[in-house]
Write a protein that holds these residues in place. Structure first.
Motif, PDB file in Angstrom:
ATOM      1  N   VAL A  70       0.882  -1.309  -0.021  1.00 24.39           N
ATOM      2  CA  VAL A  70       0.138  -0.029  -0.052  1.00 24.39           C
ATOM      3  C   VAL A  70       0.772   1.148  -0.024  1.00 24.39           C
ATOM      4  N   ARG A  71       1.916   1.214   0.744  1.00 17.99           N
ATOM      5  CA  ARG A  71       2.704   2.478   0.804  1.00 17.99           C
ATOM      6  C   ARG A  71       3.529   2.843  -0.474  1.00 17.99           C
ATOM      7  N   VAL A  75      -2.344   2.230  -3.553  1.00 13.95           N
ATOM      8  CA  VAL A  75      -3.561   1.772  -3.794  1.00 13.95           C
ATOM      9  C   VAL A  75      -4.490   1.682  -2.744  1.00 13.95           C
ATOM     10  N   ASP A  76      -5.715   1.760  -2.721  1.00 10.78           N
ATOM     11  CA  ASP A  76      -6.623   1.557  -1.657  1.00 10.78           C
ATOM     12  C   ASP A  76      -6.441   0.248  -0.832  1.00 10.78           C
ATOM     13  N   PRO A  77      -6.271   0.449   0.513  1.00 11.60           N
ATOM     14  CA  PRO A  77      -5.897  -0.875   1.365  1.00 11.60           C
ATOM     15  C   PRO A  77      -7.164  -2.007   0.983  1.00 11.60           C
ATOM     16  N   ASP A  78      -8.518  -1.531   0.898  1.00  7.97           N
ATOM     17  CA  ASP A  78      -9.549  -2.204   0.967  1.00  7.97           C
ATOM     18  C   ASP A  78      -9.642  -2.810  -0.452  1.00  7.97           C
ATOM     19  N   ALA A  79      -9.023  -2.327  -1.565  1.00  3.82           N
ATOM     20  CA  ALA A  79      -8.917  -2.815  -2.781  1.00  3.82           C
ATOM     21  C   ALA A  79      -7.739  -3.965  -2.944  1.00  3.82           C
ATOM     22  N   LEU A  80      -6.818  -3.453  -2.126  1.00  3.86           N
ATOM     23  CA  LEU A  80      -5.603  -4.562  -2.276  1.00  3.86           C
ATOM     24  C   LEU A  80      -6.311  -5.733  -1.502  1.00  3.86           C
ATOM     25  N   GLU A  81      -6.965  -5.653  -0.299  1.00  3.90           N
ATOM     26  CA  GLU A  81      -7.380  -6.730   0.350  1.00  3.90           C
ATOM     27  C   GLU A  81      -8.413  -7.603  -0.516  1.00  3.90           C
ATOM     28  N   ALA A  97      -1.327  -4.644  -7.685  1.00  3.31           N
ATOM     29  CA  ALA A  97      -1.352  -3.121  -7.057  1.00  3.31           C
ATOM     30  C   ALA A  97      -0.288  -2.109  -7.864  1.00  3.31           C
ATOM     31  N   VAL A  98       0.771  -3.042  -8.465  1.00  5.04           N
ATOM     32  CA  VAL A  98       1.880  -2.126  -9.022  1.00  5.04           C
ATOM     33  C   VAL A  98       1.225  -1.654 -10.491  1.00  5.04           C
ATOM     34  N   ALA A  99       0.504  -2.598 -11.266  1.00  6.28           N
ATOM     35  CA  ALA A  99       0.317  -2.347 -12.344  1.00  6.28           C
ATOM     36  C   ALA A  99      -0.859  -1.122 -12.469  1.00  6.28           C
ATOM     37  N   ASN A 100      -1.729  -0.947 -11.162  1.00  4.87           N
ATOM     38  CA  ASN A 100      -2.512   0.055 -10.952  1.00  4.87           C
ATOM     39  C   ASN A 100      -2.173   1.062  -9.903  1.00  4.87           C
ATOM     40  N   SER A 101      -0.747   1.323  -9.722  1.00  5.59           N
ATOM     41  CA  SER A 101      -0.316   2.307  -8.784  1.00  5.59           C
ATOM     42  C   SER A 101      -0.633   3.632  -9.157  1.00  5.59           C
ATOM     43  N   ARG A 102      -1.137   4.237  -8.040  1.00  2.00           N
ATOM     44  CA  ARG A 102      -1.400   5.779  -7.998  1.00  2.00           C
ATOM     45  C   ARG A 102      -0.308   6.459  -7.795  1.00  2.00           C
ATOM     46  N   GLN A 103       0.896   5.999  -7.586  1.00  7.52           N
ATOM     47  CA  GLN A 103       2.216   6.779  -7.303  1.00  7.52           C
ATOM     48  C   GLN A 103       2.937   6.626  -8.122  1.00  7.52           C
TER      49      GLN A 103
END
Length: 606
Positions: A70-71, A75-81, A97-103
């Motif tokens: 998450v850090r 990504v949203d923690p709930d979305a990762l869950e 998460a990496v493919a959809n990273s917001r950072q």
């Protein structure tokens, strides 16, 4: 070597079903790695950064890893869950998460295999205040520098569970395939490696217990170099393991006739695993009370303790368990006695640590004694209340000379000359029976004294580490408990709702390097035992679905049960009826658990 290249090979391995293709892909990876990276790749392709005997634990839980992803990605923690639950794998969720990273990382560094390896080894040393945050930050830093595919395997490495289908056998075959050109018959499951080449790698691993050393030697010096590898004090070897006899009389006959598959010429060519006869003590002695085994079999007490090996090098003494975990500090009375009583300059001794009541002198149950493995404080106090005796039954190395190829009789002769036995370091009880009646009397005496049973050994046999062989059989009361691995769990209801009270148990399938479930356990533990077990299991969670969790298969439990049933509910084909928790087997690793074939044998013997 770029980490992305290793990740690409891991993807190929994960998507491969055929054994030959798996070996070919792994062999290509080994050939591709340069000399500096080869030893790193050999361990990291299995999700490790050190050989087992180093006992290096990263100390990174799935929840910590989740926070790091998450850090790193935002990504949203709930979305990762949700992604974790849907995919059943935190590594696959990290890839998403990496493919959809917001950072966006402005100064991303290219990950190398060596860099990841060094970072993870450093991470294992983080301790004290702030270590949790440091670990999150370190893992997040690795993930932020990884592409989506690399993140999948990076996270799995952090968790120590690679899920690419590579076991010890695959690594062995791939080293032979990649580096050895030895004539001979083809080895099953390999594209072109020969049986002698595979045997050369296996023998080298048995004496070194380190595929890094084996791979480097095979590449540099071939089969001749592998043949020169030998025991190194301080680097534990795999213990030679016994098969289970279905009866005492048939076991005596079987252990004396060692088949060619075990490397010794047999009497009649019959399979030593084919024990015949009914289980237990209902056999008639006349059926197998034949002269051909008399004088050739050693019957030895089977103790209910911790299998251990002592490495003695001058004043330096180190103890390792069967799991290759060092326990030198936990058994100071044994270490001090070995230092005084071993007459050789160097020696490697095999035996069983057994706990005894400090007041009565009676052996204590394994579950009570095994607390000493995990003891870090008041070691001296526990040693006084539950003192240990080291019952020695083999000598594998003596003053610079390996004894693996010597007969058991010769090794025991060296053992007697190497150790001045006393009450703390003593010779394991044994006899050379002249009849089944003699052996049965010895067996009953061992059980009456509070021990597990007997081990039957071929006196002419060599030592074969890491194998269950026909030269050694163990005989215990029928319907003995099973040692099984926890693979998944469900949170209980009511007052135990925060505890993992329903545990799914599995036997090991060595052919597939997989675990096959045999039932669900929910009774036998106290609230305190269950709370301690839950705390350990929650560190092994790899997937969640509501109140159900999938676990990294690491913890082995000893379980008793009423009977075994045929079942289509579990992938082993069997189910335990009324299983009950006896304790955690701290001395066993997951691949040391009872096998599916053993479960099948017990089912047939009911």
């Amino acid at each position: 070597m770029e980490y992305a290249a290793l990740a690409d090979y891991c993807r190929q391995l994960e998507e491969t079903d055929a054994d030959e293709r798996l070996v070919a892909t792994l062999a290509e990876l080994f050939q591709t790695a340069d000399d500096d990276h080869l030893p790193l790749v050999v361990t990291m392709v299995r999700g490790k950064v050190a050989p087992r005997w180093e006992s290096l634990e990263l100390g990174v839980s799935s929840s910590l890893t989740q926070a790091a992803v998450v850090r790193a990605t935002g990504v949203d923690p709930d979305a990762l869950e949700d992604a974790w639950r849907d995919r059943g794998d935190l590594g696959a969720a990290a890839e998403w998460a990496v493919a959809n990273s917001r950072q966006t990382t402005l100064f991303a560094e290219s990950l190398t295999v060596a860099g990841v390896h060094e970072t993870l080894r450093e991470l294992a040393g983080y301790e004290g205040d702030g270590s949790h945050d440091r670990k999150v930050e370190t893992v997040a830093g690795l993930v932020s520098n990884a592409d989506a595919a690399a993140a999948r395997y990076l996270v799995r490495t952090v968790l120590g569970y690679m899920r690419v289908g590579v076991g010890d056998g695959t690594v062995r075959d791939a080293i032979a395939e990649a580096f050895l050109d030895v004539p001979g018959e083809p080895a099953p499951g390999t594209p072109s490696a020969t049986a002698p080449a595979v045997a050369a790698v296996e023998r080298a691993f048995q004496v070194t217990n380190d595929y890094r050393v084996v791979a480097e030697t095979a590449r540099a010096d071939g089969a001749d170099g592998l043949a020169e590898l030998d025991v190194e004090l301080g680097r534990p070897v795999e213990s030679m393991l016994a098969r289970k006899a279905e009866g005492l009389a048939s076991g005596l006959s079987s252990v004396a006739r060692v088949g060619a598959e075990d490397g010794v010429e047999g009497d009649d060519g019959r399979d030593p695993a084919d024990l015949g006869g009914p289980a237990g003590e209902t056999e008639t002695a006349d059926a197998t009370d034949e002269p051909d085994w008399r004088g050739r079999v050693l019957a030895e007490v089977k103790y209910d303790g911790i299998r251990a090996q002592a490495h003695v090098d001058g004043e330096t003494v180190r103890l390792f368990t069967r799991r290759l975990v060092e326990v030198t500090e936990q058994f100071p009375e044994v270490v001090d006695t070995l230092r005084e009583r071993v007459t050789a300059e160097t020696a490697l001794l095999d035996g069983e640590l057994v706990g005894y009541d400090g007041e009565t002198g009676e052996p204590v149950a394994f579950q009570e004694f095994s607390r000493r493995i995990r003891q870090e404080e008041n070691v001296a106090g526990l040693a006084e209340s539950v003192p240990a005796r080291f019952h020695l039954f083999d000598c594998l190395y003596h003053d610079g000379e390996s004894l693996f190829e010597s007969s058991l009789s010769d090794r025991l002769g060296v053992l007697g000359e190497t150790v001045a036995f006393d009450d703390t370091v003593c010779r394991a009880g044994s006899t050379v029976p002249d009849s089944v009646a003699d052996a049965r009397g010895f067996y009953r005496g061992a059980v009456d004294d509070g021990h597990e049973g007997v081990v039957l050994k071929n006196r002419a046999a060599t030592y074969q580490p890491g194998r269950r062989v026909g030269q050694m059989l163990k005989h215990k009361p029928v319907m003995e408990p099973l040692d099984l691995v926890v693979t998944r769990a469900h949170y209980s209801e009511g007052r135990r709702s925060e505890l993992l009270g329903r545990l799914y148990l599995a036997a090991y399938d060595p052919d597939a390097d997989a675990f096959r479930e045999v039932g669900r356990l929910s009774t036998g533990y106290t609230d305190e035992e269950l709370a301690a077990l839950t705390e350990r299991l929650e560190e092994l969670v790899v997937a969640r679905d509501g109140r159900d969790v999938d676990l990294r298969p690491e913890i082995v439990l000893e379980v008793e049960y009423e009977e075994l049933q045929s079942s289509s509910e579990y992938d082993s084909g069997f189910a335990l009826r009324f299983p009950r928790f006896l304790g955690v087997r701290e001395d066993l690793g997951p691949t040391d658990a009872d096998s599916v074939s053993r479960v099948s044998e017990l089912y047939e013997s009911q």
